[in-house]
Write a protein that holds these residues in place. Structure first.
Motif, PDB file in Angstrom:
ATOM      1  N   ALA A  78       3.321  -4.753  18.804  1.00 54.27           N
ATOM      2  CA  ALA A  78       3.268  -3.293  18.645  1.00 54.27           C
ATOM      3  C   ALA A  78       2.157  -2.866  17.696  1.00 54.27           C
ATOM      4  N   GLY A  79       1.454  -3.835  17.096  1.00 55.62           N
ATOM      5  CA  GLY A  79       0.345  -3.504  16.208  1.00 55.62           C
ATOM      6  C   GLY A  79       0.758  -3.097  14.808  1.00 55.62           C
ATOM      7  N   GLU A  80       1.952  -3.514  14.387  1.00 58.38           N
ATOM      8  CA  GLU A  80       2.401  -3.183  13.023  1.00 58.38           C
ATOM      9  C   GLU A  80       1.453  -3.812  12.007  1.00 58.38           C
ATOM     10  N   SER A  81       0.985  -3.002  11.047  1.00 60.28           N
ATOM     11  CA  SER A  81       0.017  -3.526  10.077  1.00 60.28           C
ATOM     12  C   SER A  81       0.447  -3.359   8.627  1.00 60.28           C
ATOM     13  N   VAL A  82       1.433  -2.524   8.338  1.00 61.65           N
ATOM     14  CA  VAL A  82       1.888  -2.340   6.957  1.00 61.65           C
ATOM     15  C   VAL A  82       3.374  -2.703   6.886  1.00 61.65           C
ATOM     16  N   PRO A  83       3.725  -3.724   6.087  1.00 59.44           N
ATOM     17  CA  PRO A  83       5.117  -4.185   6.055  1.00 59.44           C
ATOM     18  C   PRO A  83       6.010  -3.362   5.124  1.00 59.44           C
ATOM     19  N   ILE A 135       7.801   3.953  15.801  1.00 57.14           N
ATOM     20  CA  ILE A 135       7.886   2.864  14.820  1.00 57.14           C
ATOM     21  C   ILE A 135       7.323   1.622  15.486  1.00 57.14           C
ATOM     22  N   ASN A 136       6.236   1.104  14.949  1.00 54.66           N
ATOM     23  CA  ASN A 136       5.693  -0.151  15.465  1.00 54.66           C
ATOM     24  C   ASN A 136       6.392  -1.308  14.770  1.00 54.66           C
ATOM     25  N   ARG A 137       6.763  -2.317  15.546  1.00 57.32           N
ATOM     26  CA  ARG A 137       7.430  -3.486  14.965  1.00 57.32           C
ATOM     27  C   ARG A 137       6.775  -4.757  15.504  1.00 57.32           C
ATOM     28  N   LEU A 180       8.584  -0.003   5.996  1.00 54.56           N
ATOM     29  CA  LEU A 180       9.048   0.843   7.104  1.00 54.56           C
ATOM     30  C   LEU A 180       8.325   2.184   7.128  1.00 54.56           C
ATOM     31  N   HIS A 181       7.805   2.552   8.292  1.00 54.54           N
ATOM     32  CA  HIS A 181       7.139   3.852   8.417  1.00 54.54           C
ATOM     33  C   HIS A 181       7.266   4.375   9.828  1.00 54.54           C
ATOM     34  N   LEU A 182       7.409   5.684   9.917  1.00 56.38           N
ATOM     35  CA  LEU A 182       7.454   6.369  11.198  1.00 56.38           C
ATOM     36  C   LEU A 182       6.135   7.118  11.365  1.00 56.38           C
ATOM     37  N   HIS A 183       5.544   6.990  12.546  1.00 59.84           N
ATOM     38  CA  HIS A 183       4.372   7.797  12.880  1.00 59.84           C
ATOM     39  C   HIS A 183       4.860   9.072  13.562  1.00 59.84           C
ATOM     40  N   LEU A 184       4.417  10.228  13.081  1.00 61.43           N
ATOM     41  CA  LEU A 184       4.707  11.501  13.739  1.00 61.43           C
ATOM     42  C   LEU A 184       3.386  11.986  14.335  1.00 61.43           C
ATOM     43  N   VAL A 227       0.827  -1.209   0.000  1.00 66.44           N
ATOM     44  CA  VAL A 227       0.000   0.000   0.000  1.00 66.44           C
ATOM     45  C   VAL A 227       0.862   1.260   0.000  1.00 66.44           C
ATOM     46  N   PHE A 228       1.965   1.264   0.722  1.00 64.92           N
ATOM     47  CA  PHE A 228       2.787   2.477   0.756  1.00 64.92           C
ATOM     48  C   PHE A 228       3.579   2.647  -0.544  1.00 64.92           C
ATOM     49  N   CYS A 229       4.034   1.547  -1.151  1.00 67.89           N
ATOM     50  CA  CYS A 229       4.663   1.662  -2.478  1.00 67.89           C
ATOM     51  C   CYS A 229       3.651   2.212  -3.486  1.00 67.89           C
ATOM     52  N   ALA A 277       6.109  11.846   2.979  1.00 68.07           N
ATOM     53  CA  ALA A 277       5.280  11.978   4.181  1.00 68.07           C
ATOM     54  C   ALA A 277       3.865  12.314   3.757  1.00 68.07           C
ATOM     55  N   PHE A 278       2.891  11.665   4.417  1.00 69.59           N
ATOM     56  CA  PHE A 278       1.486  11.903   4.087  1.00 69.59           C
ATOM     57  C   PHE A 278       0.651  11.749   5.346  1.00 69.59           C
ATOM     58  N   LYS A 279      -0.569  12.301   5.307  1.00 68.04           N
ATOM     59  CA  LYS A 279      -1.452  12.212   6.469  1.00 68.04           C
ATOM     60  C   LYS A 279      -1.940  10.787   6.640  1.00 68.04           C
ATOM     61  N   ASP A 280      -1.945  10.316   7.891  1.00 70.84           N
ATOM     62  CA  ASP A 280      -2.469   8.982   8.160  1.00 70.84           C
ATOM     63  C   ASP A 280      -3.971   8.960   7.863  1.00 70.84           C
ATOM     64  N   ILE A 281      -4.420   7.881   7.239  1.00 72.03           N
ATOM     65  CA  ILE A 281      -5.827   7.764   6.842  1.00 72.03           C
ATOM     66  C   ILE A 281      -6.741   7.569   8.058  1.00 72.03           C
ATOM     67  N   ASN A 282      -6.174   7.121   9.164  1.00 70.98           N
ATOM     68  CA  ASN A 282      -6.954   6.849  10.377  1.00 70.98           C
ATOM     69  C   ASN A 282      -6.240   7.500  11.564  1.00 70.98           C
ATOM     70  N   PRO A 283      -6.278   8.847  11.617  1.00 73.83           N
ATOM     71  CA  PRO A 283      -5.437   9.550  12.598  1.00 73.83           C
ATOM     72  C   PRO A 283      -5.842   9.259  14.040  1.00 73.83           C
TER      73      PRO A 283
HETATM   74  P1  AMP Z   1       1.217   0.453  11.716  1.00 73.59           P
HETATM   75  O1  AMP Z   1      -0.030  -0.015  12.412  1.00 73.59           O
HETATM   76  O2  AMP Z   1       2.285   0.954  12.630  1.00 73.59           O
HETATM   77  O3  AMP Z   1       1.728  -0.563  10.722  1.00 73.59           O
HETATM   78  O4  AMP Z   1       0.789   1.752  10.910  1.00 73.59           O
HETATM   79  C1  AMP Z   1       0.212   1.748   9.645  1.00 73.59           C
HETATM   80  C2  AMP Z   1      -0.488   3.057   9.498  1.00 73.59           C
HETATM   81  O5  AMP Z   1      -0.740   3.297   8.131  1.00 73.59           O
HETATM   82  C3  AMP Z   1      -1.832   3.126  10.224  1.00 73.59           C
HETATM   83  O6  AMP Z   1      -1.820   4.226  11.144  1.00 73.59           O
HETATM   84  C4  AMP Z   1      -2.832   3.329   9.097  1.00 73.59           C
HETATM   85  O7  AMP Z   1      -3.910   4.155   9.454  1.00 73.59           O
HETATM   86  C5  AMP Z   1      -1.975   3.945   8.016  1.00 73.59           C
HETATM   87  N1  AMP Z   1      -2.455   3.708   6.664  1.00 73.59           N
HETATM   88  C6  AMP Z   1      -2.789   2.523   6.096  1.00 73.59           C
HETATM   89  N2  AMP Z   1      -3.191   2.704   4.826  1.00 73.59           N
HETATM   90  C7  AMP Z   1      -3.089   4.037   4.581  1.00 73.59           C
HETATM   91  C8  AMP Z   1      -3.370   4.873   3.449  1.00 73.59           C
HETATM   92  N3  AMP Z   1      -3.842   4.354   2.294  1.00 73.59           N
HETATM   93  N4  AMP Z   1      -3.170   6.202   3.553  1.00 73.59           N
HETATM   94  C9  AMP Z   1      -2.702   6.731   4.704  1.00 73.59           C
HETATM   95  N5  AMP Z   1      -2.411   6.013   5.809  1.00 73.59           N
HETATM   96  C10 AMP Z   1      -2.620   4.679   5.753  1.00 73.59           C
END
Ligand code: AMP
Ligand code: ZN
Length: 113
Positions: free
Chosen positions: A91-96, A85-87, A98-102, A6-8, A28-34
Motif C-alpha cells: 500500500a506504500g506505507e512510509s511513516v510508521p 489508511i495505507n498499510r 498511524l495516519h489517515l489521508h483525507l 517524524v509525526f511524533c 491534522a496537518f497538510k501533507d508535505i507532498n499533496p
Molecule cells: P504513507 O505513505 O501512507 O505512509 O503516508 C505518509 C504521508 O506523510 C505522505 O503522504 C507524506 O507526504 C507525508 N509526510 C511525510 N513527512 C511529512 C511532513 N514532515 N509533513 C507533512 N506530511 C509529511
C-alpha cells in the motif's frame, strides 16, 4: 512519543507543519507532498505504530475523535472526498505512525492505483 518518529516530532512542534486541527487526542496537518488539492494527514498524537496495533480497538476516545475530526475537516467537501489508511509495502506505507489521508478537491479514480 517516539523520539525519531517524524509525526511524533510534528506533535512536539520539533518539525514545522501547517496544522489545521488539534484536539486532546488527534492532530491534522497538510501533507508535505499533496496528491490532491486537499490532502490532510490526520494522526493520533500518541504514537500508535499502525492500524494493526492491538490496543487501537480499545481506545474509544481516540477513535471517536478521529471520526469527529474527519467530519470537521471535510464537512464542506460537498462533491466528496476519500479517507485512506495505507498499510504495509503493497500500500506504500512510509511513516510508521498511524495516519489517515483525507483527500479531496478533485475527482478520485476508483479503484486506486
Ligand atoms: P504513507 O505513505 O501512507 O505512509 O503516508 C505518509 C504521508 O506523510 C505522505 O503522504 C507524506 O507526504 C507525508 N509526510 C511525510 N513527512 C511529512 C511532513 N514532515 N509533513 C507533512 N506530511 C509529511
Ligand atoms: Zn510517532
Amino acid at each position: 512519543m517516539v523520539s525519531d518518529c517524524v509525526f511524533c516530532r510534528i506533535v512536539r512542534r520539533e518539525i514545522p507543519a501547517q496544522i489545521l486541527l488539534e484536539t486532546e487526542e488527534v492532530l491534522a496537518f497538510k501533507d508535505i507532498n499533496p496528491v490532491a488539492p486537499i490532502h490532510i494527514v490526520l494522526i493520533p498524537k500518541k504514537h500508535i505504530g499502525s492500524v494493526m496495533d492491538p490496543q487501537l480497538p480499545a481506545l474509544p476516545p481516540l477513535t471517536a475523535e478521529l471520526f469527529a475530526a474527519i467530519q470537521q475537516l471535510m464537512g464542506e467537501e460537498k462533491d466528496g472526498f476519500r479517507v485512506v489508511i495505507n498499510r504495509g509495502p503493497n500500500a506504500g506505507e512510509s511513516v510508521p505512525h498511524l495516519h489517515l489521508h483525507l483527500l479531496g478537491g478533485r475527482e478520485l479514480a476508483w479503484p486506486p492505483g
